[in-house]
Write a protein that holds these residues in place. Structure first.
Motif: not given
Length: 75
Positions: A8-10, A17-18, A23-24, A42-43
């Motif tokens: 729901e957040f996404l 998710e990708g 971004e992180i 990580f990406a």
């Protein structure tokens, strides 16, 4: 450590998710908390793809010792 982000957040953020992983990775790389290699891992993309995205966003690329050793060993 495991982090669970609700779907729901996404959905509300209108991000996959990708895209969130990317971004992180970019934020942590910019803050010099992780290396280029760790950020691209990580990406979930290769370093060249990650570097292209950084370039598109005009984010300077800095290399750590680990990154330079990886680059040298791939020659």
């Amino acid at each position: 450590m495991s982090l669970t982000i609700p779907n729901e957040f996404l959905k509300n953020a209108n991000i996959s998710e990708g895209e969130l992983r990317l971004e992180i990775a970019i934020i942590l790389f910019q803050q010099e908390k992780i290396t280029l290699g760790a950020a691209s891992q990580f990406a979930e993309m290769n370093q060249l793809e990650f570097q292209r995205i950084l370039g598109d966003r005009k984010i300077p690329i800095h290399y750590g010792i680990e990154d330079l050793q990886t680059l040298q060993s791939s020659d």
